[in-house]
Design an enzyme around this catalytic site. Structure first.
Site, PDB file in Angstrom:
ATOM      1  N   LYS A   1      44.155  22.614  79.139  1.00 16.35           N
ATOM      2  CA  LYS A   1      43.256  21.900  78.221  1.00 16.35           C
ATOM      3  C   LYS A   1      42.099  21.245  78.980  1.00 16.35           C
ATOM      4  O   LYS A   1      40.971  21.179  78.476  1.00 16.35           O
ATOM      5  CB  LYS A   1      44.045  20.852  77.439  1.00 16.35           C
ATOM      6  CG  LYS A   1      45.026  21.445  76.427  1.00 16.35           C
ATOM      7  CD  LYS A   1      44.307  22.108  75.251  1.00 16.35           C
ATOM      8  CE  LYS A   1      45.290  22.570  74.185  1.00 16.35           C
ATOM      9  NZ  LYS A   1      44.630  23.224  73.045  1.00 16.35           N
TER      10      LYS A   1
ATOM     11  N   VAL B   1      44.228  35.876  71.358  1.00 16.05           N
ATOM     12  CA  VAL B   1      42.842  35.492  71.709  1.00 16.05           C
ATOM     13  C   VAL B   1      42.595  35.445  73.213  1.00 16.05           C
ATOM     14  O   VAL B   1      41.470  35.140  73.634  1.00 16.05           O
ATOM     15  CB  VAL B   1      42.420  34.137  71.091  1.00 16.05           C
ATOM     16  CG1 VAL B   1      42.422  34.200  69.586  1.00 16.05           C
ATOM     17  CG2 VAL B   1      43.274  32.987  71.583  1.00 16.05           C
TER      18      VAL B   1
ATOM     19  N   ASP C   1      45.685  34.768  64.715  1.00 18.32           N
ATOM     20  CA  ASP C   1      46.904  34.244  65.344  1.00 18.32           C
ATOM     21  C   ASP C   1      47.728  35.420  65.860  1.00 18.32           C
ATOM     22  O   ASP C   1      47.638  36.534  65.331  1.00 18.32           O
ATOM     23  CB  ASP C   1      47.740  33.473  64.313  1.00 18.32           C
ATOM     24  CG  ASP C   1      48.602  32.384  64.940  1.00 18.32           C
ATOM     25  OD1 ASP C   1      48.358  31.203  64.659  1.00 18.32           O
ATOM     26  OD2 ASP C   1      49.534  32.715  65.710  1.00 18.32           O
ATOM     27  N   ASN C   2      48.523  35.162  66.900  1.00 16.54           N
ATOM     28  CA  ASN C   2      49.462  36.203  67.364  1.00 16.54           C
ATOM     29  C   ASN C   2      50.908  35.812  67.071  1.00 16.54           C
ATOM     30  O   ASN C   2      51.823  36.482  67.532  1.00 16.54           O
ATOM     31  CB  ASN C   2      49.279  36.487  68.863  1.00 16.54           C
ATOM     32  CG  ASN C   2      49.710  35.315  69.723  1.00 16.54           C
ATOM     33  OD1 ASN C   2      49.958  34.227  69.218  1.00 16.54           O
ATOM     34  ND2 ASN C   2      49.786  35.525  71.032  1.00 16.54           N
TER      35      ASN C   2
ATOM     36  N   GLY D   1      32.765  32.848  74.086  1.00 18.19           N
ATOM     37  CA  GLY D   1      31.887  34.022  74.147  1.00 18.19           C
ATOM     38  C   GLY D   1      31.539  34.510  72.744  1.00 18.19           C
ATOM     39  O   GLY D   1      30.393  34.900  72.472  1.00 18.19           O
TER      40      GLY D   1
ATOM     41  N   TYR E   1      50.072  22.998  80.420  1.00 17.74           N
ATOM     42  CA  TYR E   1      49.371  22.625  79.181  1.00 17.74           C
ATOM     43  C   TYR E   1      48.192  21.702  79.503  1.00 17.74           C
ATOM     44  O   TYR E   1      47.055  21.964  79.087  1.00 17.74           O
ATOM     45  CB  TYR E   1      50.359  21.926  78.253  1.00 17.74           C
ATOM     46  CG  TYR E   1      49.810  21.509  76.910  1.00 17.74           C
ATOM     47  CD1 TYR E   1      49.458  22.460  75.951  1.00 17.74           C
ATOM     48  CD2 TYR E   1      49.684  20.156  76.575  1.00 17.74           C
ATOM     49  CE1 TYR E   1      48.987  22.069  74.699  1.00 17.74           C
ATOM     50  CE2 TYR E   1      49.221  19.763  75.329  1.00 17.74           C
ATOM     51  CZ  TYR E   1      48.871  20.722  74.392  1.00 17.74           C
ATOM     52  OH  TYR E   1      48.408  20.332  73.155  1.00 17.74           O
TER      53      TYR E   1
HETATM   54  P1  NAD Z   1      51.403  25.279  66.731  1.00 19.41           P
HETATM   55  O1  NAD Z   1      52.270  25.811  67.824  1.00 19.41           O
HETATM   56  O2  NAD Z   1      52.035  25.006  65.409  1.00 19.41           O
HETATM   57  O3  NAD Z   1      50.164  26.224  66.470  1.00 19.41           O
HETATM   58  C1  NAD Z   1      49.522  26.937  67.483  1.00 19.41           C
HETATM   59  C2  NAD Z   1      49.187  28.313  66.957  1.00 19.41           C
HETATM   60  O4  NAD Z   1      48.469  29.052  67.952  1.00 19.41           O
HETATM   61  C3  NAD Z   1      50.440  29.143  66.602  1.00 19.41           C
HETATM   62  O5  NAD Z   1      50.317  29.693  65.317  1.00 19.41           O
HETATM   63  C4  NAD Z   1      50.456  30.227  67.675  1.00 19.41           C
HETATM   64  O6  NAD Z   1      51.089  31.403  67.240  1.00 19.41           O
HETATM   65  C5  NAD Z   1      48.968  30.389  67.961  1.00 19.41           C
HETATM   66  N1  NAD Z   1      48.686  30.974  69.273  1.00 19.41           N
HETATM   67  C6  NAD Z   1      49.134  30.559  70.483  1.00 19.41           C
HETATM   68  N2  NAD Z   1      48.678  31.361  71.458  1.00 19.41           N
HETATM   69  C7  NAD Z   1      47.892  32.302  70.846  1.00 19.41           C
HETATM   70  C8  NAD Z   1      47.136  33.405  71.318  1.00 19.41           C
HETATM   71  N3  NAD Z   1      47.088  33.706  72.625  1.00 19.41           N
HETATM   72  N4  NAD Z   1      46.452  34.136  70.431  1.00 19.41           N
HETATM   73  C9  NAD Z   1      46.483  33.843  69.104  1.00 19.41           C
HETATM   74  N5  NAD Z   1      47.192  32.805  68.595  1.00 19.41           N
HETATM   75  C10 NAD Z   1      47.890  32.054  69.466  1.00 19.41           C
HETATM   76  O7  NAD Z   1      50.730  23.943  67.319  1.00 19.41           O
HETATM   77  P2  NAD Z   1      49.804  22.872  66.578  1.00 19.41           P
HETATM   78  O8  NAD Z   1      50.500  21.575  66.620  1.00 19.41           O
HETATM   79  O9  NAD Z   1      49.311  23.384  65.287  1.00 19.41           O
HETATM   80  O10 NAD Z   1      48.600  22.779  67.621  1.00 19.41           O
HETATM   81  C11 NAD Z   1      47.366  23.428  67.374  1.00 19.41           C
HETATM   82  C12 NAD Z   1      46.348  23.021  68.416  1.00 19.41           C
HETATM   83  O11 NAD Z   1      46.160  21.611  68.410  1.00 19.41           O
HETATM   84  C13 NAD Z   1      46.743  23.418  69.843  1.00 19.41           C
HETATM   85  O12 NAD Z   1      45.598  23.847  70.533  1.00 19.41           O
HETATM   86  C14 NAD Z   1      47.250  22.131  70.414  1.00 19.41           C
HETATM   87  O13 NAD Z   1      47.099  22.085  71.815  1.00 19.41           O
HETATM   88  C15 NAD Z   1      46.382  21.100  69.712  1.00 19.41           C
HETATM   89  N6  NAD Z   1      47.046  19.786  69.657  1.00 19.41           N
HETATM   90  C16 NAD Z   1      48.033  19.539  68.745  1.00 19.41           C
HETATM   91  C17 NAD Z   1      48.648  18.288  68.733  1.00 19.41           C
HETATM   92  C18 NAD Z   1      49.703  17.926  67.713  1.00 19.41           C
HETATM   93  O14 NAD Z   1      50.206  16.804  67.743  1.00 19.41           O
HETATM   94  N7  NAD Z   1      50.057  18.792  66.777  1.00 19.41           N
HETATM   95  C19 NAD Z   1      48.274  17.311  69.663  1.00 19.41           C
HETATM   96  C20 NAD Z   1      47.299  17.627  70.595  1.00 19.41           C
HETATM   97  C21 NAD Z   1      46.668  18.853  70.573  1.00 19.41           C
END
Ligand code: NAD
Ligand code: UDP
Length: 322
Positions: free
Chosen positions: A149, A57, A31-32, A102, A145
């Protein structure tokens, strides 16, 4: 198995880490912290089956040793977050998906992409089956977004078809539970925090738009089953019980026994009017269905936010304009 989970310090990523560790697997979290928090994985530090790598990432991803799985969850997910970070959101969905695919190819690992109900946009088909191609505005504010996706899904299928990578795609519908940031900006966290503080509940538009809310434990169970299934095509995981945003607000106020009133803010541009998963495929192929009703899930979630409001004076975060 030894798996990499990107977005491990986020809401869903941290719960997934817990689940894989509980099942006896080894987990590398990455994570970043752009929208995540070290607090979400603090309990895992010192666990000999857990490693953490702080890394963006969208850049080349290096992980030493063998990997059996890569689960790509890194991405801002709240509309407030991805409007604040539009380009990092596009990059993590595109470049980040490419880099993590990759890595999966190099390690000969199974790959699971966290996709979203947002690929359906403001849907013209209701409820939404996986076969629906969606109704998305590529150049609207949410396009950063939604299109990232959609690109990520296309890239995942290309790696599957062209490189023979063993892939999974989960289309996640609105999920809530402990470890969401109080200021995450999504509707469930906002309404709970506002109700606990006695602040006005911020309804966007008339509150007649609908969403279907999944409790995090149900979601993690569905994703875990999908990962260990042989289902390559996209799979909806969500709770089909659909509520208007006004109904959600009323339910939160009732459970919290809050005296908050309401304030109306403009409906954000391209805000989907309805959303409900068709989970026929998850039921039949994964033998999965949600178990936690919204009322029960809210009761499990509210104490987590109550602690943060009491200890840290946590506040909600809203979109300021439509
Ligand atoms: P969140 O924001 O709590 O978690 C996302 C995490 O990704 C964070 O910790 C962030 O720091 C990390 N991150 C973002 N960009 C990054 C990068 N370039 N490099 C490394 N880390 C990075 O969100 P979440 O709700 O936990 O969502 C997680 C995943 O699930 C996402 O891909 C999101 O699109 C998908 N998603 C979530 C929901 C929901 O309802 N929670 C719905 C649809 C899809
Ligand atoms: N919403 C709201 N008040 C808030 C936050 C969100 O009325 O304080 C509405 C928003 O307009 C949308 C729904 O709640 O119709 C769900 O929003 P969220 O940000 O949780 O996620 P989305 O499903 O839109 O990605």
């Amino acid at each position: 198995m030894r798996v990499l989970i990107t977005g491990a310090a986020g809401f869903l990523g941290s719960h997934l880490c817990d689940r894989f560790l509980q099942e006896g697997h080894k987990v590398v979290g990455m994570d970043n912290f752009v929208t995540g928090s070290p607090d979400n994985i603090a309990h895992l530090i010192g666990n000999s089956n857990f490693e953490f790598i702080q890394h963006d990432v969208t850049n080349f991803v290096y992980v030493g040793g063998e990997l059996d799985g890569v689960l790509h969850f890194a991405s801002p997910a709240s509309p407030v977050d991805y409007l604040e970070f539009p380009i990092p959101t596009l990059k993590v969905g595109s470049l980040g998906t490419h880099k993590s695919l990759g890595l999966a190819k190099a390690k000969n690992a199974r790959y699971l992409l966290a996709s979203t109900s947002e690929v359906y946009g403001d849907p013209k088909v209701h409820p939404q089956p996986e076969s629906y191609w969606g109704h998305v505005n590529p150049v609207g504010p949410r396009g950063v977004y939604d299109e990232a996706k959609r690109f990520a899904e296309a890239m995942t299928m290309a790696y599957h078809r062209f490189h023979g990578i063993d892939t999974r795609i989960v289309r996640i519908f609105n999920t809530y539970g402990p470890r969401m940031r109080p200021a995450d900006g999504r509707v469930v966290s906002n309404f709970i925090v506002q109700a606990l503080r006695g602040d006005p509940i911020t309804i966007y538009g008339e509150g007649q738009q609908t969403r279907s809310f999944t409790y995090v434990d149900d979601l993690v169970e569905g994703i875990y089953r999908l990962f260990f299934s042989d289902r390559v095509d996209p799979t909806n995981i969500g709770n089909p019980d659909e509520f208007t945003i006004q109904e959600l607000a009323d339910l939160v106020l009732e459970i919290v026994a809050s005296r908050s009133g309401f304030t109306h803010l403009p409906l954000p541009e391209d805000d989907p009017r309805t959303r409900q998963p068709d989970i026929t495929l998850a039921r039949s192929t994964l033998d999965w269905q949600p178990r936690v009703a919204l009322r029960d899930g809210l009761k499990k979630t509210i104490p987590y936010f109550a602690t943060l409001v009491e200890k840290e004076g946590a506040t909600a975060r809203t979109l300021v304009s439509g």
